[in-house]
Design an enzyme around this catalytic site. Structure first.
Site: not given
Length: 380
Positions: A27-28, A83, A112, A151, A179, A213, A237
């Site tokens: 999710p971004m 999310q 986040c 998450k 994460h 990660g 990313e």
């Protein structure tokens, strides 16, 4: 009168509903929108998450525009997990019920680390408030038609990290994404993602676990799974710079940036993606080339419509094909230079230079000096 469908849990949910996904798009915010999800699915992603949505903004009637711009899906967009970030169980449930008929699960963002999450008290800034987290998870688990997933980030202490994960599981989470870095690890102090903590969580819980990660290259995926024992790997990313990171076809050589850009643009046109998303994606896809072709970087910045972006992309394609013909790829096939950076032509998709440098140097160090320690620098 037909009975309501049974809500699957744990590994039944993972295997039957999600089809045992191994390659997961993270999710971004403003990045894992429908068009980009479709692009990564074409290139190996087997599960996609939506961007993180703010539950209050999403569910309040005055914010219809926010919801319309942020959330869209179609029949091909499955499996998909929506999310949300939230700190009020009732608000979270209201938002989640608005999407439960069009997704496979709802995920709670507890990872986040940004300042906006600190100000709003959500994401990783809830991780000390275990009673609230328990209530958020439990509320969705008991009231939604679809499973709830979560998450998280890790704590400095592995025992506390494991206890945290077990609490989330006991509250009703049916899948967990870990994460492997601390809340403080972000931006210029991203540092190492700790695969040992992810491994410890996987060994302690009885629900599926995804690792998140520093998945920068195709081979990182299996390396992570082998070490941690997780059920799948999530990348964030890196997928923005190389949407084909999950595609075995490109495991030895990443795709041409213009090839991915044109494919994305066609999808974006079909699903009517909003132009801010298009601009952001194209800047990342072409990031190795734009410092060289600065006139086209300016043109990309000035672009406003789909036609503008398409025209600039075609010009970049022409330039980059000329560059490849002139320079060649004999010495640009992923060879590692004396700084530890893999070498590819600027016409190919690749993670930002500084992140590749940190990852390759650290991998070199651990491979050479500590063969059994695969902890990675954070890339997601």
């Amino acid at each position: 009168m037909s009975s309501a469908p049974i809500k699957l849990k744990g590994y039944d949910f993972f295997r039957q509903t999600l089809k045992s996904p191994k390659f997961v798009l993270a999710p971004m915010v403003a990045s894992s929108e429908l068009a980009y999800r479709a692009l990564t699915r074409r290139h190996g992603a087997t599960l996609c998450y939506t961007p993180m949505f703010h539950a209050r903004l999403f569910s309040e009637p005055p914010n219809h525009r926010y919801r319309k711009e942020q959330w869209s899906t179609n029949a091909e967009d499955r499996p998909v997990i929506v999310q949300f970030c939230a700190n009020d169980p009732d608000v979270l449930l209201k938002a989640a019920r608005m999407v439960e008929d069009d997704c496979d699960a709802v995920d709670i963002n507890l990872g986040c680390p940004q300042n906006i999450a600190k100000r709003g008290k959500y994401g990783s800034f809830l991780q000390e408030d275990w009673p609230l987290i328990e209530k958020l998870v439990k509320t969705l688990d008991e009231n939604l038609k679809v499973p709830v997933t979560v998450k998280i980030r890790v704590f400095a202490d592995v025992e506390k990290t494991v206890a945290y994960a077990k609490m989330v599981e006991a509250a009703g989470a049916q899948m967990l994404t870990v994460h492997g870095r601390l809340r403080e690890q972000k931006g210029h102090v991203t540092g190492l993602a700790d695969w040992d903590k992810i491994k410890a969580v996987k060994e302690a819980v009885n629900i599926p676990v995804l690792a998140n990660g520093n998945i920068l290259y195709y081979e990182d995926i299996q390396r992570c799974m082998d070490y941690t024992g997780v059920d799948g790997v999530m990348s964030a990313e890196a997928t923005l710079y190389n949407p084909a990171i999950f595609d075995e076809k490109y495991k030895d050589m990443p795709p041409y940036s213009w090839e991915m850009a044109l494919e994305y643009l066609e999808i974006a046109k079909e699903v009517e993606a909003i132009t801010p998303c298009i601009k952001a994606h194209l800047f990342k896809l072409f990031q190795p080339a734009l410092p060289i072709h600065t006139d086209l970087r300016h043109a990309m910045a000035a672009a406003k419509t789909w036609d503008d972006y398409y025209a600039v992309t075609l010009k970049l394609k022409e330039r980059l094909q000329q560059d490849e013909a002139t320079i060649g790829e004999e010495n640009l096939k992923g060879q590692v230079d004396d700084r530890g950076v893999r070498q590819y032509g600027h016409w190919r998709c690749q993670v930002r230079r500084e992140k590749r440098l940190r990852n390759d140097l650290i991998f070199f160090f651990f491979s050479s000096a500590a063969l059994h320690s695969p902890r990675q620098v954070s890339g997601d």
